[in-house]
Design a protein around this motif. Structure first.
Motif, short mmCIF file in Angstrom:
data_model
loop_
_atom_site.label_atom_id
_atom_site.label_comp_id
_atom_site.label_asym_id
_atom_site.label_seq_id
_atom_site.Cartn_x
_atom_site.Cartn_y
_atom_site.Cartn_z
N UNK A 24 0.83 -1.33 -0.07
CA UNK A 24 -0.10 0.06 -0.05
C UNK A 24 0.69 1.36 -0.09
N UNK A 25 1.86 1.30 1.01
CA UNK A 25 2.66 2.34 1.02
C UNK A 25 3.75 2.43 -0.17
N UNK A 26 4.19 1.30 -0.70
CA UNK A 26 5.00 1.34 -1.69
C UNK A 26 4.57 1.95 -3.01
N UNK A 27 3.38 1.45 -3.29
CA UNK A 27 2.89 2.06 -4.77
C UNK A 27 2.74 3.47 -4.51
N UNK A 28 2.00 4.02 -3.38
CA UNK A 28 1.72 5.24 -3.25
C UNK A 28 3.10 6.31 -3.28
N UNK A 149 10.00 -0.36 4.19
CA UNK A 149 10.57 -1.37 3.23
C UNK A 149 9.78 -1.34 1.76
N UNK A 150 8.44 -1.07 1.82
CA UNK A 150 7.65 -1.10 0.83
C UNK A 150 8.13 0.22 -0.17
N UNK A 151 8.49 1.32 0.51
CA UNK A 151 9.10 2.37 -0.33
C UNK A 151 10.35 1.81 -1.13
N UNK A 152 11.11 1.20 -0.27
CA UNK A 152 12.45 0.95 -0.64
C UNK A 152 12.23 0.11 -1.84
N UNK A 153 11.53 -1.04 -1.80
CA UNK A 153 11.35 -2.08 -2.87
C UNK A 153 10.70 -1.51 -3.92
N UNK A 154 9.55 -0.82 -3.66
CA UNK A 154 8.32 -0.37 -4.94
C UNK A 154 8.92 0.66 -5.73
N UNK A 155 9.66 1.74 -5.10
CA UNK A 155 10.00 2.75 -6.01
C UNK A 155 10.68 2.38 -7.10
N UNK A 156 11.89 1.65 -7.11
CA UNK A 156 12.74 1.30 -8.30
C UNK A 156 11.78 0.45 -9.16
N UNK A 157 10.89 -0.31 -8.72
CA UNK A 157 10.01 -1.24 -9.47
C UNK A 157 8.92 -0.39 -10.12
N UNK A 158 8.53 1.01 -9.74
CA UNK A 158 7.60 1.65 -10.29
C UNK A 158 8.17 2.51 -11.43
N UNK A 159 9.49 2.79 -11.15
CA UNK A 159 10.27 3.63 -12.26
C UNK A 159 10.41 2.75 -13.45
N UNK A 160 10.81 1.49 -13.17
CA UNK A 160 11.16 0.53 -14.30
C UNK A 160 9.95 0.27 -15.00
#
Length: 405
Positions: A24-28, A149-160
Motif C-alpha cells: 500500500x505504501x510502496x505504490x503510493x 521497506x515497501x517504499x525501498x522495494x517498490x519505488x525502483x520497480x515503479x520507475x522501471x
C-alpha cells in the motif's frame, strides 16, 4: 469489540500486516514519478497533479477515522479486503481518465480511500491488540519498518515499470498486484470472536472521541502530526521534479534518493519503536522534528550534487515514518486499545491535512514563483514548531485507563 490476543499470533499478524502495508505504501510513495509524464501528455500544470495528490491525502485522512472505527468493531480483515478493491479501482481509473476532474477523483478520492483501509490506521489496532504490552512499541516499530521497506522495494520497480510499459501500463500492472497480494492476505487478519464486555471496555465511540479531543496531550499530538504530513508528502511528491529543475536530469538520482528514504526508514522506524519502549516517546518525537529541520536546512543551503541528494535522502529516511510507532504508542498508552484504530485515524487526519497543504502548496507556489524556495523555508519553520509542541506531552494514562492497570 475484539479481545487482545496472545503473543504466539504476533509474528504471523506482523508478517501479514507488513506485506499489506509495504504494498500500500510502496505504490503510493512512487506517485512522484507520474507527475511529469502525465502533466506533459495532457498539457497540465504541476498544480493540477498536485491538487489530485492533495485530494488523495485529504481522502486518506478523512476516511481514516471511519475505517479505524470499522476495524475496531468488525476487525481489520474486512476493512483491508474492501480497501484493496477500492485501491485497485483507483489505479485503473487513474490510467484511463484524461480530464483533471476524473483524475482527481480516481487518483485522489478512490486511492485515498483505499489507503485509509489498507495502511497504518486500519492495521495499528490489530497489531496493538495482538502484541503484549512490553512488546507493543517494538511491534509498532516493526510495522512502520514494513511501510518503509515497501517504499525501498517498490519505488525502483515503479520507475522501471514506467520506463518499460509506459505510465498507463505501469498502473495496470500495479492494480493487478494489489488484487493478487492484498485481497488474499486480508483473510489472514481475522481476529478471535468478540469477547464479553469487561469493566471499563464499554466506552462508546462518542465518549472516546470527546475524551480524546478534550485531553491536552492529544491536542498537541494532533498539532505536531500536521507538520509531519506537510514535510514528508511535499518531499516525496516534489523531490524528483525539484532535482530536475536544479539541473540533476538523470532520473536514477531521484529513484535512488526515494529508495534510500525507504531503506533508511526501515532502520529508523524499527529503532523508534524500540527506543519508545525505553524512553519518553514525546521527547523522541521532538528530537525527530528538530533533526528533520536541521537536515532540510543543510540540504537547501549546501551545493546540490548527487552525493548531497543521497545524504539528504538517507538522513531524512531515518526520520521519515519513525513518528508513526511513537505516535501510536502515545495514543495506546494514554487511551488504551479499545478505540486505538479510530483515535489513530483522527490524529492521522491532521497528518493528512498537512499533507494536503504540503503537496498542493508545492505545486501552487512553483507555478506562481517558478521555484520551490518558499516551500522549503516553510518546512523548516514548521519543523521547529512541531519539535516545541511535542515537548510538553505527557504519556500518563487517563483516569479511566489508570483504573484498569
Amino acid at each position: 469489540m475484539f479481545r487482545t490476543t496472545h503473543a504466539p499470533r504476533l509474528a504471523p499478524i506482523l508478517l501479514t500486516s507488513g506485506i499489506i502495508l509495504s504494498l500500500a505504501m510502496g505504490v503510493r510513495h512512487g506517485f512522484g514519478f507520474w507527475l511529469q509524464p502525465i502533466s506533459q501528455q495532457y498539457d497540465w500544470t504541476r498544480e493540477t497533479f498536485s491538487l489530485a495528490m492533495a485530494m488523495q491525502n485529504l481522502a486518506w485522512g478523512a476516511v481514516g477515522p471511519f475505517s479505524g472505527m470499522a476495524a475496531d468493531r468488525f476487525g481489520a480483515a474486512l476493512v483491508v479486503f474492501f480497501g484493496a478493491l477500492i485501491y485497485m479501482a483507483g489505479l485503473l481509473c487513474m490510467a484511463l481518465v484524461d480530464d483533471p476532474t476524473g483524475f482527481a477523483l480516481s487518483s485522489g478520492l478512490l486511492i485515498g480511500t483505499g489507503l485509509a483501509c489498507t495502511a497504518f490506521g486500519a492495521l495499528s489496532g490489530i497489531v496493538g491488540r495482538t502484541a503484549p504490552l512490553a512488546q507493543r512499541s517494538w511491534a509498532f516499530g516493526v510495522l512502520g519498518a514494513a511501510g518503509s521497506f515497501g517504499q525501498f522495494a517498490m519505488v525502483p520497480v515503479e520507475q522501471q515499470l514506467i520506463a518499460t510499459a509506459g505510465w498507463q501500463g505501469a498502473l495496470f500492472l500495479l492494480a493487478a498486484l494489489v488484487v493478487l497480494v492484498m485481497m488474499p492476505l486480508a483473510f489472514m487478519l481475522r481476529e478471535p470472536a468478540p469477547a464479553a464486555h469487561t469493566a471499563g471496555t464499554h466506552q462508546s465511540v462518542g465518549d472516546a472521541v470527546r475524551e480524546a479531543f478534550t485531553h491536552r496531550p492529544f491536542q498537541l499530538l494532533v498539532a505536531g502530526y500536521f507538520v509531519c504530513g506537510f514535510q514528508v508528502v511535499f518531499i516525496g511528491v516534489h523531490l524528483p521534479a525539484y532535482l530536475k529543475d536544479q539541473g540533476i536530469v538523470d532520473p536514477q538520482v531521484a529513484v535512488i534518493a526515494l529508495a534510500l528514504i525507504g531503506l533508511f526508514n526501515i532502520f529508523g522506524s524499527f529503532m523508534a519503536g524500540k527506543l519508545g519502549g525505553r524512553l519518553r516517546k514525546p521527547w523522541l518525537l521532538s528530537a525527530i522534528y528538530f533533526a528533520r529541520t536541521l537536515i532540510i536546512a543543510a540540504f537547501i543551503l549546501a551545493p546540490l550534487s548527487p552525493l548531497s541528494v543521497y545524504l539528504f535522502a538517507a538522513s531524512m529516511g531515518l526520520m521519515w515514518l519513525s513518528t508513526v510507532p511513537l505516535t501510536n504508542g502515545v495514543i495506546a498508552g494514554i487511551f488504551g486499545m479499545r478505540h486505538l484504530s479510530m483515535l489513530a485515524g483522527f490524529v492521522f487526519f491532521s497528518h493528512q491535512l498537512g499533507s494536503v497543504l504540503g503537496v498542493w502548496l508545492g505545486g501552487y507556489l512553483f507555478t506562481l514563483e517558478g521555484s520551490y524556495d518558499t516551500v522549503w523555508i516553510i518546512t523548516i519553520v514548521l519543523g521547529v514548531a512541531a519539535g516545541l509542541v511535542n515537548l510538553p506531552i505527557k504519556e500518563a494514562p487517563v483516569a479511566r485507563q489508570q483504573a484498569l492497570l
